[in-house]
Design a protein around this motif. Structure first.
Motif, PDB file in Angstrom:
ATOM      1  N   VAL A  89       0.867  -1.185   0.000  1.00  0.00           N
ATOM      2  CA  VAL A  89       0.000   0.000   0.000  1.00  0.00           C
ATOM      3  C   VAL A  89       0.905   1.236   0.000  1.00  0.00           C
ATOM      4  O   VAL A  89       1.654   1.473   0.950  1.00  0.00           O
ATOM      5  CB  VAL A  89      -0.943   0.019   1.215  1.00  0.00           C
ATOM      6  CG1 VAL A  89      -1.833   1.267   1.179  1.00  0.00           C
ATOM      7  CG2 VAL A  89      -1.802  -1.237   1.253  1.00  0.00           C
ATOM      8  N   ALA A  90       0.857   2.001  -1.100  1.00  0.00           N
ATOM      9  CA  ALA A  90       1.750   3.152  -1.260  1.00  0.00           C
ATOM     10  C   ALA A  90       1.181   4.406  -0.610  1.00  0.00           C
ATOM     11  O   ALA A  90       1.920   5.217  -0.053  1.00  0.00           O
ATOM     12  CB  ALA A  90       2.018   3.403  -2.739  1.00  0.00           C
ATOM     13  N   ARG A  91      -0.143   4.574  -0.678  1.00  0.00           N
ATOM     14  CA  ARG A  91      -0.761   5.760  -0.062  1.00  0.00           C
ATOM     15  C   ARG A  91      -2.250   5.532   0.137  1.00  0.00           C
ATOM     16  O   ARG A  91      -2.877   4.746  -0.575  1.00  0.00           O
ATOM     17  CB  ARG A  91      -0.521   7.015  -0.907  1.00  0.00           C
ATOM     18  CG  ARG A  91      -1.133   6.952  -2.273  1.00  0.00           C
ATOM     19  CD  ARG A  91      -0.892   8.217  -3.104  1.00  0.00           C
ATOM     20  NE  ARG A  91      -1.419   8.034  -4.452  1.00  0.00           N
ATOM     21  CZ  ARG A  91      -2.693   8.242  -4.790  1.00  0.00           C
ATOM     22  NH1 ARG A  91      -3.568   8.677  -3.891  1.00  0.00           N
ATOM     23  NH2 ARG A  91      -3.097   8.037  -6.026  1.00  0.00           N
ATOM     24  N   MET A  92      -2.786   6.238   1.122  1.00  0.00           N
ATOM     25  CA  MET A  92      -4.240   6.335   1.343  1.00  0.00           C
ATOM     26  C   MET A  92      -4.478   7.784   1.745  1.00  0.00           C
ATOM     27  O   MET A  92      -4.158   8.190   2.868  1.00  0.00           O
ATOM     28  CB  MET A  92      -4.695   5.371   2.445  1.00  0.00           C
ATOM     29  CG  MET A  92      -4.492   3.908   2.100  1.00  0.00           C
ATOM     30  SD  MET A  92      -5.063   2.774   3.407  1.00  0.00           S
ATOM     31  CE  MET A  92      -6.653   2.280   2.745  1.00  0.00           C
ATOM     32  N   ASP A  93      -4.967   8.585   0.824  1.00  0.00           N
ATOM     33  CA  ASP A  93      -5.104  10.027   1.059  1.00  0.00           C
ATOM     34  C   ASP A  93      -6.242  10.310   2.035  1.00  0.00           C
ATOM     35  O   ASP A  93      -7.377   9.873   1.816  1.00  0.00           O
ATOM     36  CB  ASP A  93      -5.362  10.756  -0.261  1.00  0.00           C
ATOM     37  CG  ASP A  93      -4.182  10.652  -1.215  1.00  0.00           C
ATOM     38  OD1 ASP A  93      -3.054  10.424  -0.733  1.00  0.00           O
ATOM     39  OD2 ASP A  93      -4.382  10.794  -2.433  1.00  0.00           O
ATOM     40  N   ALA A  94      -5.926  11.086   3.072  1.00  0.00           N
ATOM     41  CA  ALA A  94      -6.883  11.287   4.161  1.00  0.00           C
ATOM     42  C   ALA A  94      -8.185  11.947   3.707  1.00  0.00           C
ATOM     43  O   ALA A  94      -9.279  11.469   4.043  1.00  0.00           O
ATOM     44  CB  ALA A  94      -6.230  12.119   5.268  1.00  0.00           C
ATOM     45  N   LEU A  95      -8.089  13.043   2.946  1.00  0.00           N
ATOM     46  CA  LEU A  95      -9.306  13.810   2.633  1.00  0.00           C
ATOM     47  C   LEU A  95     -10.371  12.980   1.923  1.00  0.00           C
ATOM     48  O   LEU A  95     -11.540  12.997   2.342  1.00  0.00           O
ATOM     49  CB  LEU A  95      -8.953  15.061   1.810  1.00  0.00           C
ATOM     50  CG  LEU A  95     -10.156  15.926   1.410  1.00  0.00           C
ATOM     51  CD1 LEU A  95     -10.922  16.417   2.637  1.00  0.00           C
ATOM     52  CD2 LEU A  95      -9.703  17.102   0.546  1.00  0.00           C
ATOM     53  N   PRO A  96     -10.054  12.216   0.840  1.00  0.00           N
ATOM     54  CA  PRO A  96     -11.112  11.441   0.184  1.00  0.00           C
ATOM     55  C   PRO A  96     -11.784  10.427   1.115  1.00  0.00           C
ATOM     56  O   PRO A  96     -12.990  10.190   1.006  1.00  0.00           O
ATOM     57  CB  PRO A  96     -10.370  10.738  -0.960  1.00  0.00           C
ATOM     58  CG  PRO A  96      -9.159  11.569  -1.207  1.00  0.00           C
ATOM     59  CD  PRO A  96      -8.769  12.110   0.119  1.00  0.00           C
ATOM     60  N   PHE A  97     -11.016   9.840   2.037  1.00  0.00           N
ATOM     61  CA  PHE A  97     -11.625   8.898   2.982  1.00  0.00           C
ATOM     62  C   PHE A  97     -12.559   9.634   3.949  1.00  0.00           C
ATOM     63  O   PHE A  97     -13.612   9.123   4.321  1.00  0.00           O
ATOM     64  CB  PHE A  97     -10.552   8.110   3.734  1.00  0.00           C
ATOM     65  CG  PHE A  97     -10.021   6.943   2.944  1.00  0.00           C
ATOM     66  CD1 PHE A  97     -10.660   5.719   2.983  1.00  0.00           C
ATOM     67  CD2 PHE A  97      -8.906   7.085   2.137  1.00  0.00           C
ATOM     68  CE1 PHE A  97     -10.200   4.644   2.228  1.00  0.00           C
ATOM     69  CE2 PHE A  97      -8.424   6.025   1.379  1.00  0.00           C
ATOM     70  CZ  PHE A  97      -9.078   4.795   1.424  1.00  0.00           C
ATOM     71  N   GLY A  98     -12.178  10.847   4.318  1.00  0.00           N
ATOM     72  CA  GLY A  98     -13.072  11.656   5.150  1.00  0.00           C
ATOM     73  C   GLY A  98     -14.350  12.022   4.416  1.00  0.00           C
ATOM     74  O   GLY A  98     -15.449  11.964   4.979  1.00  0.00           O
ATOM     75  N   VAL A  99     -14.203  12.388   3.139  1.00  0.00           N
ATOM     76  CA  VAL A  99     -15.376  12.733   2.326  1.00  0.00           C
ATOM     77  C   VAL A  99     -16.275  11.508   2.141  1.00  0.00           C
ATOM     78  O   VAL A  99     -17.512  11.605   2.207  1.00  0.00           O
ATOM     79  CB  VAL A  99     -14.938  13.311   0.958  1.00  0.00           C
ATOM     80  CG1 VAL A  99     -16.134  13.480   0.030  1.00  0.00           C
ATOM     81  CG2 VAL A  99     -14.228  14.648   1.150  1.00  0.00           C
ATOM     82  N   ALA A 100     -15.677  10.328   1.939  1.00  0.00           N
ATOM     83  CA  ALA A 100     -16.464   9.099   1.779  1.00  0.00           C
ATOM     84  C   ALA A 100     -17.282   8.816   3.040  1.00  0.00           C
ATOM     85  O   ALA A 100     -18.478   8.504   2.962  1.00  0.00           O
ATOM     86  CB  ALA A 100     -15.542   7.922   1.467  1.00  0.00           C
ATOM     87  N   ALA A 101     -16.654   8.947   4.210  1.00  0.00           N
ATOM     88  CA  ALA A 101     -17.378   8.727   5.475  1.00  0.00           C
ATOM     89  C   ALA A 101     -18.511   9.732   5.623  1.00  0.00           C
ATOM     90  O   ALA A 101     -19.619   9.391   6.065  1.00  0.00           O
ATOM     91  CB  ALA A 101     -16.404   8.834   6.649  1.00  0.00           C
ATOM     92  N   TRP A 102     -18.238  10.976   5.221  1.00  0.00           N
ATOM     93  CA  TRP A 102     -19.251  12.034   5.277  1.00  0.00           C
ATOM     94  C   TRP A 102     -20.433  11.695   4.363  1.00  0.00           C
ATOM     95  O   TRP A 102     -21.595  11.813   4.760  1.00  0.00           O
ATOM     96  CB  TRP A 102     -18.569  13.353   4.875  1.00  0.00           C
ATOM     97  CG  TRP A 102     -19.444  14.542   4.748  1.00  0.00           C
ATOM     98  CD1 TRP A 102     -20.216  15.104   5.715  1.00  0.00           C
ATOM     99  CD2 TRP A 102     -19.611  15.360   3.577  1.00  0.00           C
ATOM    100  NE1 TRP A 102     -20.854  16.223   5.224  1.00  0.00           N
ATOM    101  CE2 TRP A 102     -20.507  16.396   3.916  1.00  0.00           C
ATOM    102  CE3 TRP A 102     -19.085  15.313   2.290  1.00  0.00           C
ATOM    103  CZ2 TRP A 102     -20.883  17.373   3.010  1.00  0.00           C
ATOM    104  CZ3 TRP A 102     -19.458  16.296   1.395  1.00  0.00           C
ATOM    105  CH2 TRP A 102     -20.359  17.308   1.744  1.00  0.00           C
ATOM    106  N   ARG A 103     -20.136  11.241   3.148  1.00  0.00           N
ATOM    107  CA  ARG A 103     -21.206  10.883   2.213  1.00  0.00           C
ATOM    108  C   ARG A 103     -22.011   9.675   2.686  1.00  0.00           C
ATOM    109  O   ARG A 103     -23.183   9.518   2.327  1.00  0.00           O
ATOM    110  CB  ARG A 103     -20.618  10.609   0.828  1.00  0.00           C
ATOM    111  CG  ARG A 103     -20.136  11.869   0.123  1.00  0.00           C
ATOM    112  CD  ARG A 103     -19.604  11.589  -1.274  1.00  0.00           C
ATOM    113  NE  ARG A 103     -19.237  12.833  -1.953  1.00  0.00           N
ATOM    114  CZ  ARG A 103     -18.729  12.885  -3.181  1.00  0.00           C
ATOM    115  NH1 ARG A 103     -18.528  11.756  -3.862  1.00  0.00           N
ATOM    116  NH2 ARG A 103     -18.433  14.044  -3.726  1.00  0.00           N
ATOM    117  N   LEU A 104     -21.397   8.839   3.496  1.00  0.00           N
ATOM    118  CA  LEU A 104     -22.115   7.685   4.056  1.00  0.00           C
ATOM    119  C   LEU A 104     -23.019   8.085   5.221  1.00  0.00           C
ATOM    120  O   LEU A 104     -23.840   7.292   5.670  1.00  0.00           O
ATOM    121  CB  LEU A 104     -21.114   6.621   4.519  1.00  0.00           C
ATOM    122  CG  LEU A 104     -20.378   5.885   3.391  1.00  0.00           C
ATOM    123  CD1 LEU A 104     -19.162   5.139   3.936  1.00  0.00           C
ATOM    124  CD2 LEU A 104     -21.318   4.932   2.655  1.00  0.00           C
ATOM    125  N   GLY A 105     -22.859   9.339   5.701  1.00  0.00           N
ATOM    126  CA  GLY A 105     -23.725   9.840   6.771  1.00  0.00           C
ATOM    127  C   GLY A 105     -23.026  10.071   8.092  1.00  0.00           C
ATOM    128  O   GLY A 105     -23.665  10.423   9.089  1.00  0.00           O
TER     129      GLY A 105
END
Length: 434
Positions: A345-361
């Motif tokens: 695993v080379a990277r997991m960008d924080a912001l998109p994962f935060g946005v995904a959690a936000w979109r899930l509610g």
């Protein structure tokens, strides 16, 4: 608008705006008047918006930021914990993805006989609020009176609750105005906003967790450093012992992003386990807080191992009518994404994962929106981990499957699997003192 009668105001808002627009320094009495007159609604929103934009473009001197902060404190009540008979120390984080550190940190520090008053907020946008996380616990109550707060600090040692409306009301008005006028990024205004509330709270000392990187409010390290230095200077100038840690928020913190799942992870840390990065940052901040409270040699890891910090957590939750043994909300539906190939695993960008959690509610788009406590993202790997083809990378947690598509869209290109080993960067980048 308030009634002004025939009283003559000491200054004119246009003069104050012009002074800052032209790059000058606003005199102390004029700046104090500006904040007070805005609180009284004599200075209008358009005038304060013009002033905020002038600050964004031209900055403020250290003295101006001190005066602005002090004037915002003076607009409301100032709490005092002097009667507790023990030192008080608080922590403030500028927020990030998976940042649940307050939850294990407050009881850990309190287990050393120090009072930890954590007046917290709710999340807006992709960063979750500490109160939203704790409200996953059945019965837990965020709103406490000042008397309840003081009693809990005396008896339990730690309290995490909602900040009262009486603290720095000028900041509440100015914060809302900055949000709609493109002036949120002004470092003097960010610093005075955060520190006016923290100083009004009445703590003896304060540790700041200032984050930088893709999932942070301040993405740029140099700007995060400038904000940290400004806030440390403000605390010091106000008689509050203040230090700051610059911490990395390019990758989500821990493995849980959401509300209930972040509470679970926090309890794991208090039980002596949990993800290494969450433990590392919790321990680093606890050491800073205890050093300011007069215990520089405190063995914080031992307090986690022994269960002492867990005992304070359970007492803290019970004191606010929560049940520390109750089952936390769980998702109705999940969707797991697996590795398309073997590698690292080379990277997991924080912001998109935060946005995904936000979109899930897990977060809210408007202040009045509810959050779904079971929604979020569970990570199964972090950058640097080796994976095999088909291995689970992360799982989306939802109330129903209708939100998964938009959450997955947010994660397009947000993670990468490569062939080579990846060096893990330390969480704590730098320490800043007065």
């Amino acid at each position: 608008m308030s009634e002004h009668g025939s009283a003559v105001e000491a200054f004119d808002a246009v003069d104050v705006i012009r002074a800052k627009r032209d790059g000058g320094e606003v005199a102390e009495d004029a700046l104090r008047w500006m904040v007070d007159a805005y609180t009284r609604e004599y200075v209008t929103d358009p005038q304060m918006a013009a002033f905020a934009m002038a600050v964004l473009l031209n900055g403020m001197t250290r003295d101006e930021v001190r005066v602005m902060t002090d004037a915002m404190i003076a607009s409301g009540e100032r709490m005092s914990f002097a009667g507790l008979g023990k030192p008080t120390v608080d922590k403030h984080s500028t927020g990030g993805v998976g940042d649940k550190i307050t939850l294990p940190l407050a009881p850990l520090v309190a287990s050393f006989g120090v009072a930890v008053p954590q007046l917290s907020g709710r999340g807006l946008g992709h960063t979750g609020g500490t109160l939203d996380k704790l409200e996953s616990i059945p019965g837990w109550r965020a709103a406490l009176s000042n008397d309840e707060m003081t009693a809990q600090l005396r008896d339990v040692g730690a309290v995490i609750c909602a900040a009262g409306s009486g603290l720095a009301p000028a900041d509440k008005r100015l914060y809302a105005l900055r949000d709609v006028t493109g002036t949120v990024e002004a470092i003097p205004l960010i610093a005075s906003s955060i520190m006016s509330k923290k100083i009004a709270e009445g703590t003896d000392s304060l540790v700041l967790d200032v984050k930088f990187g893709s999932g942070a409010f301040m993405r740029d390290l140099d700007r995060a450093r400038e904000l940290a230095r400004t806030m440390v200077a403000l605390g010091t100038d106000s008689g509050v012992s203040t230090t700051a840690l610059l911490t990395d928020m390019n990758t989500p913190l821990g493995l849980a992003i959401g509300n209930a799942n972040e509470v679970r992870e926090s309890v794991e840390v208090l039980a002596g386990g949990g993800p290494a990065d969450v433990v590392e940052l919790t321990v680093a901040l606890a050491r800073e807080m205890l050093a300011l409270a007069g215990q520089p040699d405190a063995d914080v890891e031992a307090a986690l191992r022994s269960g002492r910090a867990m005992d304070v957590w359970r007492a803290m939750i019970r004191a606010q009518d929560g049940d520390p043994d109750a089952a936390l909300p769980t998702p109705n539906e999940t969707h797991t994404v697996v590795a398309p190939s073997a590698g690292v695993v080379a990277r997991m960008d924080a912001l998109p994962f935060g946005v995904a959690a936000w979109r899930l509610g897990a977060g809210r788009a408007r202040a009045q929106d509810p959050v779904l406590h079971a929604a979020g993202v569970d990570l199964h790997v972090k950058p640097g981990d080796a994976v095999t083809e088909g291995q689970a990378l992360f799982t989306l947690l939802g109330q129903d499957g209708s939100r998964f598509e938009r959450a997955l869209a947010a994660l397009e290109g947000a993670w990468e699997i490569g062939a080579d080993a990846v060096a893990r960067s330390p969480i704590v980048h730098e320490r800043i003192t007065a």
